[in-house]
Design a protein around this motif. Structure first.
Motif, PDB file in Angstrom:
ATOM      1  N   UNK A  59       2.005  -8.983   0.016  1.00 28.16           N
ATOM      2  CA  UNK A  59       2.441  -7.889  -0.806  1.00 28.16           C
ATOM      3  C   UNK A  59       3.638  -7.812  -0.778  1.00 28.16           C
ATOM      4  N   UNK A  60       4.221  -7.227  -1.947  1.00 33.46           N
ATOM      5  CA  UNK A  60       5.794  -7.123  -1.860  1.00 33.46           C
ATOM      6  C   UNK A  60       6.024  -5.942  -1.218  1.00 33.46           C
ATOM      7  N   UNK A  61       7.078  -5.783  -0.856  1.00 33.32           N
ATOM      8  CA  UNK A  61       7.889  -4.514   0.131  1.00 33.32           C
ATOM      9  C   UNK A  61       7.199  -3.383  -0.056  1.00 33.32           C
ATOM     10  N   UNK A  62       6.830  -2.487   0.560  1.00 35.48           N
ATOM     11  CA  UNK A  62       6.226  -1.266   0.518  1.00 35.48           C
ATOM     12  C   UNK A  62       5.239  -0.911  -0.582  1.00 35.48           C
ATOM     13  N   UNK A  63       4.234  -2.093  -0.798  1.00 34.12           N
ATOM     14  CA  UNK A  63       3.382  -2.062  -1.970  1.00 34.12           C
ATOM     15  C   UNK A  63       2.079  -2.040  -1.141  1.00 34.12           C
ATOM     16  N   UNK A  64       1.034  -1.310  -1.775  1.00 38.60           N
ATOM     17  CA  UNK A  64      -0.401  -1.476  -1.443  1.00 38.60           C
ATOM     18  C   UNK A  64      -1.016  -1.727  -2.437  1.00 38.60           C
ATOM     19  N   UNK A  65      -2.333  -2.217  -2.231  1.00 41.69           N
ATOM     20  CA  UNK A  65      -3.296  -2.514  -3.262  1.00 41.69           C
ATOM     21  C   UNK A  65      -4.548  -1.846  -2.661  1.00 41.69           C
ATOM     22  N   UNK A  66      -5.624  -1.597  -3.869  1.00 38.60           N
ATOM     23  CA  UNK A  66      -6.807  -0.849  -3.722  1.00 38.60           C
ATOM     24  C   UNK A  66      -7.858  -1.485  -4.580  1.00 38.60           C
ATOM     25  N   UNK A  67      -8.863  -1.850  -4.102  1.00 38.52           N
ATOM     26  CA  UNK A  67     -10.008  -2.476  -4.700  1.00 38.52           C
ATOM     27  C   UNK A  67     -10.346  -1.447  -5.918  1.00 38.52           C
ATOM     28  N   UNK A  68     -10.577  -2.150  -7.086  1.00 36.74           N
ATOM     29  CA  UNK A  68     -11.022  -1.257  -8.285  1.00 36.74           C
ATOM     30  C   UNK A  68     -12.414  -1.189  -8.288  1.00 36.74           C
ATOM     31  N   UNK A  69     -13.283  -0.326  -8.423  1.00 36.03           N
ATOM     32  CA  UNK A  69     -14.693  -0.203  -8.357  1.00 36.03           C
ATOM     33  C   UNK A  69     -15.180  -0.760  -9.879  1.00 36.03           C
ATOM     34  N   UNK A  70     -15.641  -1.990  -9.892  1.00 36.34           N
ATOM     35  CA  UNK A  70     -16.140  -2.424 -11.056  1.00 36.34           C
ATOM     36  C   UNK A  70     -17.584  -2.357 -11.166  1.00 36.34           C
ATOM     37  N   UNK A  71     -18.378  -1.727 -10.173  1.00 36.59           N
ATOM     38  CA  UNK A  71     -19.655  -2.054 -10.099  1.00 36.59           C
ATOM     39  C   UNK A  71     -20.458  -1.358 -11.349  1.00 36.59           C
TER      40      UNK A  71
ATOM     41  N   UNK B  15      -5.793  -2.989  -7.849  1.00 35.60           N
ATOM     42  CA  UNK B  15      -4.789  -2.263  -8.468  1.00 35.60           C
ATOM     43  C   UNK B  15      -3.685  -1.713  -7.546  1.00 35.60           C
ATOM     44  N   UNK B  16      -2.513  -1.306  -7.875  1.00 35.65           N
ATOM     45  CA  UNK B  16      -1.531  -0.665  -7.137  1.00 35.65           C
ATOM     46  C   UNK B  16      -2.312   0.357  -6.357  1.00 35.65           C
ATOM     47  N   UNK B  17      -2.042   0.673  -4.973  1.00 34.54           N
ATOM     48  CA  UNK B  17      -2.865   1.533  -4.287  1.00 34.54           C
ATOM     49  C   UNK B  17      -1.899   2.701  -4.163  1.00 34.54           C
ATOM     50  N   UNK B  18      -2.604   3.897  -4.087  1.00 31.28           N
ATOM     51  CA  UNK B  18      -1.850   5.235  -3.895  1.00 31.28           C
ATOM     52  C   UNK B  18      -2.249   5.662  -2.272  1.00 31.28           C
ATOM     53  N   UNK B  19      -1.139   6.142  -1.535  1.00 32.57           N
ATOM     54  CA  UNK B  19      -1.509   6.568  -0.250  1.00 32.57           C
ATOM     55  C   UNK B  19      -2.449   7.727  -0.204  1.00 32.57           C
ATOM     56  N   UNK B  20      -3.435   7.680   0.778  1.00 35.05           N
ATOM     57  CA  UNK B  20      -4.351   8.562   0.567  1.00 35.05           C
ATOM     58  C   UNK B  20      -3.966   9.441   2.041  1.00 35.05           C
ATOM     59  N   UNK B  21      -4.513  11.083   2.044  1.00 32.03           N
ATOM     60  CA  UNK B  21      -4.204  11.953   2.748  1.00 32.03           C
ATOM     61  C   UNK B  21      -5.370  12.120   3.784  1.00 32.03           C
ATOM     62  N   UNK B  22      -4.665  12.288   5.185  1.00 31.38           N
ATOM     63  CA  UNK B  22      -5.668  12.269   6.068  1.00 31.38           C
ATOM     64  C   UNK B  22      -5.923  13.952   6.342  1.00 31.38           C
TER      65      UNK B  22
ATOM     66  N   UNK C  47       5.737 -10.433 -11.004  1.00 32.31           N
ATOM     67  CA  UNK C  47       4.988  -8.985 -10.748  1.00 32.31           C
ATOM     68  C   UNK C  47       5.653  -8.002  -9.713  1.00 32.31           C
ATOM     69  N   UNK C  48       5.361  -6.852  -9.787  1.00 34.35           N
ATOM     70  CA  UNK C  48       5.778  -6.087  -8.804  1.00 34.35           C
ATOM     71  C   UNK C  48       4.943  -5.928  -7.611  1.00 34.35           C
ATOM     72  N   UNK C  49       3.883  -6.515  -7.502  1.00 36.72           N
ATOM     73  CA  UNK C  49       2.853  -6.151  -6.587  1.00 36.72           C
ATOM     74  C   UNK C  49       2.850  -7.211  -5.519  1.00 36.72           C
ATOM     75  N   UNK C  50       2.530  -8.235  -5.982  1.00 31.44           N
ATOM     76  CA  UNK C  50       2.169  -9.487  -5.071  1.00 31.44           C
ATOM     77  C   UNK C  50       3.237 -10.597  -4.962  1.00 31.44           C
ATOM     78  N   UNK C  51       3.471 -11.005  -3.623  1.00 26.21           N
ATOM     79  CA  UNK C  51       4.427 -11.972  -3.655  1.00 26.21           C
ATOM     80  C   UNK C  51       3.764 -13.436  -3.677  1.00 26.21           C
ATOM     81  N   UNK C  52       2.669 -13.570  -2.827  1.00 25.51           N
ATOM     82  CA  UNK C  52       1.941 -15.077  -2.911  1.00 25.51           C
ATOM     83  C   UNK C  52       0.602 -14.685  -2.427  1.00 25.51           C
ATOM     84  N   UNK C  53      -0.349 -15.656  -2.888  1.00 27.09           N
ATOM     85  CA  UNK C  53      -1.699 -15.819  -2.556  1.00 27.09           C
ATOM     86  C   UNK C  53      -2.026 -17.047  -2.102  1.00 27.09           C
ATOM     87  N   UNK C  54      -2.804 -17.151  -0.991  1.00 24.67           N
ATOM     88  CA  UNK C  54      -2.955 -18.423  -0.382  1.00 24.67           C
ATOM     89  C   UNK C  54      -4.717 -18.427  -0.384  1.00 24.67           C
ATOM     90  N   UNK C  55      -5.292 -19.525  -0.808  1.00 30.27           N
ATOM     91  CA  UNK C  55      -6.766 -19.581  -0.999  1.00 30.27           C
ATOM     92  C   UNK C  55      -7.325 -20.507   0.242  1.00 30.27           C
TER      93      UNK C  55
END
Lengths: 179, 760
Positions: free
Chosen positions: B331-343, B354-361, B307-315
């Motif tokens: 995460x892979x280089x220059x990748x960010x993730x964002x929690x999906x609101x599934x409430x 999911x893959x995150x977007x940069x947010x604006x300040x 996958x293009x997002x995550x390199x490795x996961x440790x639990x």
């Protein structure tokens, strides 16, 4: 003659008597211990609370438990009788009777006749001292955590217009003084 | 030795024995069968340390068929399809049960005494399926028939629950080993169904069923490689069914799967619902740390396809007390993730990213010790202070700078020189606040209409305290570096003004304090905790009671207090808020309240004083509701309802006191501590006036469980004006003069409270 001498040999007799004495002494000590553990260690006194002279606090007096008499009725009888000390005042109006009681879990439900209200002198202070002399006296029993007061079997909002009696009341430490 | 001597000796021995027997009757071994003492019905002996019972006695008690073959010296016993054989000179008991053969080894075996067979009690009855309990302290041996049968044990609820089905639930205990890997369920007087088979043991768990006959219980031991997610408190439920009962042990959810789906959504799934996770983005190492409470690690699957997002996961199981699972995603280089609101999906057993977007300040601003800015998504900045030169640095990971954010904000206030912002790297915006000196700060996030608002609040300091004086006023000006929340209160005995300031460093000792002036005796400061809030408390000791007024200037940075030297000056300048006050005249109608020695009834002065209070308050521009304005009865509940339904700001109940001692007199004011802290202050204001102005004994401000002040939902007080049971005070309560004076003093107290606290 020789036999008699051997049986009542004075040295032997002394030894036997010594053994018997030790045994009797041991027995006496054991019986004493049993007596102490059965009687003295059991709490044979109740605590009843009365108003201090300035009507600011409640103070405790001790009474001996009357054997074969219901302790819950006895507490109310002692409250009715009033304090032994002339530094304290009675808190219960005339003709008040505890009709019956019921211990549900650790809540004691006390059912009084209407004299508790009708013969009461009123006032916030008067009501506090009456109610908490009852509540503190009963919650001094280890099996009672809180007290709910009924009049002729009915739950009441209040006694004479101030205290909230719709719920059980717990021991009130703030009111209690040592002297 | 002579015969007579022997007689005496035996008499002594008998005496000792009888004494011992009396002293400790319990030293004898007593045997109970189904709670009945059968000690006298049986003959017994002890051989090789084993307790033996006469076979015929046992047969009679347990209703066993018995057959003795003298030639073989073989004893055959049969009961309910169970056959048991014992042979003299053999230490084994042979058991035949449902075509299954078994043998138990005993110490003594069958022993013949006076041509009677004696057999080991414990092992024999165990062979017949009875249970034994030996209470060592009392030397009592209990024989029981099993009272319940365990028919089945199985997993339920996707492995989150272990159900133990039995005929009926007998007393049980659930224990957990210290390392958490073993759960032990002890069930009293239970046996296991002969057709029971183990459906519980699996990859994670191993079940053992142990019969503990000498304690008459069955022990179920569940072992696991990993700590078992069982919570002793509240983890056990009993369910009664028609045919059988179930004992259910519920477990915490376990991690089931960590995976990436075809849409490159990274998800963490547990076997049951779990609470909100704590997510930490580490800006320096491209890692995300996800801490999930109340989930255990279990036997999970990890499915991270290419996958293009995550390199490795440790639990890892981060901690067991409290239970907390940690998942670290690299995460892979220059990748960010964002929690999906599934409430909304109510699928709280899954947490997805999911893959995150940069947010604006945007809207970076500064005012009075607070830096504020906004962001479209939640961010977790890295914040730190640097000493040379003093500055606060915020690294905002996964953000970019909005157009309205300037490179530099010139501030120049007592705290901050300037605020700079810059793009630090591709993912990070850095904000730097240049400070005059290092200062503590707080960080706060607030979500509003989908926009995240951030506030950095610097800890304030006192910048100076100044005093000035003129003909009418002693003025105090407390200057702070920011505009924190504060509260000014006046106390009596001793008289003092107290300022509690939030979030402010206590640097009073570094300041030059003002000349004390004519009214101030002393100035002190301390750190104080009120209702879990830490405040810096500034105390001005006054030598007398003065009215005061508070206002603020310079954007809330200066607290000005004016102490009035004369009673009349503050009347002109005060701006009294209007409040709704419920005045409750006690008793009424068929309830006279207390009755004085000459017959004055409490309900009468209570109504007169209340009417006067209402009149005076209305004259001061306040709104008043009287619970009664005539001689009528109201229940306490009705009085409370009037105040609560009206949404009143204050409640005061007017009474006169009594006790059965005519000597007692004075004034008391009550509050209820359950109502609110403000009730105490409100009652204190009224009591302060009454106790000093009425000329009666001050019996104190008191806390009690009175109905009307307990259930009203606003600051409330109950006033006891004098004792009707006291003949002198009864006479005073008859007079208009005393009633009006009481009303005036109570109104003064109420207005004092409104003036200082805004009256709410």
């Amino acid at each position: 003659m020789a036999e008699k001498q051997s049986l009542f040999n004075p040295g032997m007799k002394r030894k036997l008597l010594a053994v018997l004495r030790i045994l009797l002494l041991t027995a006496a000590v054991v019986y004493l211990l049993i007596f102490i553990s059965n009687t003295l260690l059991v709490d044979d006194q109740i605590t009843v609370y009365f108003s201090t002279e300035d009507a600011q606090y409640l103070a405790a007096e001790q009474r001996d438990i009357i054997e074969d008499h219901d302790i819950y009725f006895q507490i109310m009888e002692e409250l009715n009788k009033g304090p032994e000390s002339d530094q304290l005042s009675a808190t219960i109006p005339d003709e008040v009777e505890l009709l019956d009681y019921d211990l549900e879990a650790d809540t004691l439900i006390l059912n009084f006749n209407l004299a508790l209200r009708e013969n009461h002198w009123g006032g916030s202070t008067g009501e506090i001292l009456t109610i908490y002399s009852i509540v503190n006296s009963y919650t001094a029993l280890k099996e009672v955590e809180s007290v709910q007061i009924l009049l002729e079997g009915q739950e009441v909002e209040t006694l004479v217009g101030h205290l909230d009696l719709s719920r059980p009341l717990m021991y009130n430490q703030e009111l209690v003084t040592d002297n | 030795m002579s015969l007579r001597y022997k007689v005496v000796f035996i008499a002594i021995i008998l005496f000792i024995i009888s004494f011992l027997a009396f002293g400790s009757a319990a030293a004898q071994n007593s045997i109970y069968f189904n709670s009945e003492d059968i000690t006298d019905q049986i003959s017994s002996t002890v051989v090789e340390g084993e307790f033996l019972i006469k076979a015929t006695d046992l047969a009679e008690i347990l209703e066993i068929e018995l057959n003795w073959q003298p030639a073989l010296k073989l004893l055959e016993m049969e009961s309910n399809g169970v056959e048991v054989k014992l042979m003299a000179n053999s230490s084994f008991i042979q058991i035949r049960n449902n075509n299954r053969n078994d043998a138990i080894r005993t110490e003594a075996g069958l022993v013949l005494i006076d041509n009677q067979a004696y057999i080991p009690l414990a092992k024999t009855i165990e062979a017949f399926g009875y249970l034994l309990e030996f209470q060592r302290e009392e030397d009592k041996l209990f024989i029981f028939q099993p009272e319940t049968t365990i028919n089945n044990i199985e997993w339920k609820e996707d492995g989150n629950q272990l159900n133990i089905e039995m005929d009926e639930i007998s007393p049980y205990r659930v224990l957990q080993s210290d390392d958490g890997r073993e759960i032990i369920v002890e069930i009293d007087k239970a046996e296991v169904n002969q057709e029971f088979s183990d459906n519980v043991s699996n990859n994670n768990f191993y079940l053992r069923v142990i019969n503990v006959p000498d304690r008459a219980l069955l022990r179920l031991v569940l072992r696991s490689r990993t700590p078992i997610p069982f919570q002793i408190d509240g983890g056990v439920y009993e369910q009664s069914g028609e045919e059988s009962d179930t004992l259910a042990l519920s477990f915490l959810p376990q991690l089931k799967r960590v995976f990436i789906d075809d849409n490159n959504v990274f998800s963490i799934e547990a076997t049951g619902e779990f609470p909100q996770a704590e997510i930490d983005y580490l800006s320096d190492s491209n890692r995300v740390i996800i801490d999930i409470p109340s989930v255990v690690i279990g036997n999970y699957a990890k499915e991270l396809r290419d996958n293009p997002l995550i390199k490795n996961v440790t639990v890892s199981q981060h901690s067991l007390d409290p239970v907390r699972l940690r998942i670290e995603a690299e995460l892979k280089e220059n990748q960010i993730i964002q929690a999906v609101d599934n409430s909304r999906d109510r699928q709280s057993s899954v947490l997805s990213f999911r893959k995150g977007e940069q947010s604006e300040i945007t809207n970076l601003e500064y005012a009075a010790g607070k830096i504020t800015f906004q962001s479209q998504s939640s961010i977790n900045p890295d914040t730190f202070l640097l000493a040379e030169p003093p500055r606060l640095v915020l690294n905002l990971f996964n953000t970019s700078r909005g157009a309205n954010v300037a490179d530099k904000l010139e501030v120049d206030d007592p705290l901050i020189n300037s605020i700079r912002s810059a793009r630090f790297d591709n993912e990070t915006v850095r904000i730097v606040a240049d400070l005059h000196e290092l200062t503590g700060y707080n960080w706060n996030e607030e979500m509003k209409n989908g926009i995240y608002n951030y506030t950095i609040t610097f800890q304030n300091k006192f910048a100076g305290i100044q005093g000035s004086e003129d003909e009418d006023f002693q003025n105090l000006a407390v200057r702070l570096t920011g505009n924190p929340n504060y509260e000014v209160r006046k106390f009596t005995h001793p008289h003092r003004i107290v300022i509690d300031v939030d979030n402010t460093l206590n640097n009073i000792s570094e300041l030059e304090l003002p000349e004390k002036g004519s009214l101030i005796k002393d100035i002190r400061s301390s750190n104080y905790v009120i209702e879990d809030r830490e405040v810096t408390r500034l105390v001005f000791e006054l030598d007398e009671y003065y009215n005061h007024q508070v206002n603020e200037s310079d954007q809330g940075r200066v607290i000005n207090i004016a102490l009035a030297k004369h009673d009349d000056v503050l009347d002109d300048i005060r701006d009294m808020p209007q409040r709704l006050i419920v005045v409750d005249a006690g008793h009424g109608g068929f309830d006279p309240g207390a009755i004085g020695p000459t017959g004055l009834e409490e309900k009468e002065p209570a109504l007169a004083i209340s009417l006067k209070i209402a009149e005076l308050l209305e004259a001061e521009g306040q709104r008043v509701i009287l619970t009664r304005d005539r001689d009528v009865f109201l229940s306490l509940q009705q009085r409370v309802n009037i105040a609560n339904n009206a949404g009143a700001d204050l409640f005061v109940s007017i009474h006169s006191n009594a006790t059965n001692n005519r000597q007692v007199g004075g004034v008391e004011t009550y509050f209820n501590h359950r109502n609110s802290e403000y009730s105490r202050r409100f009652a204190d204001k009224i009591h302060d006036k009454l106790s000093r102005g009425l000329g009666l004994v001050d019996r104190g401000l008191k806390n009690d469980n009175f109905y009307v002040i307990r259930y009203t939902e606003m600051p409330s007080a109950l006033v006891e004006v004098g004792f009707l049971s006291n003949p002198e005070e009864e006479e005073r309560l008859r007079t208009d003069e005393f009633r009006n004076k009481s009303a005036h003093l109570i109104v003064d107290g109420i207005l004092d409270y409104i003036r200082e606290n805004g009256g709410r």
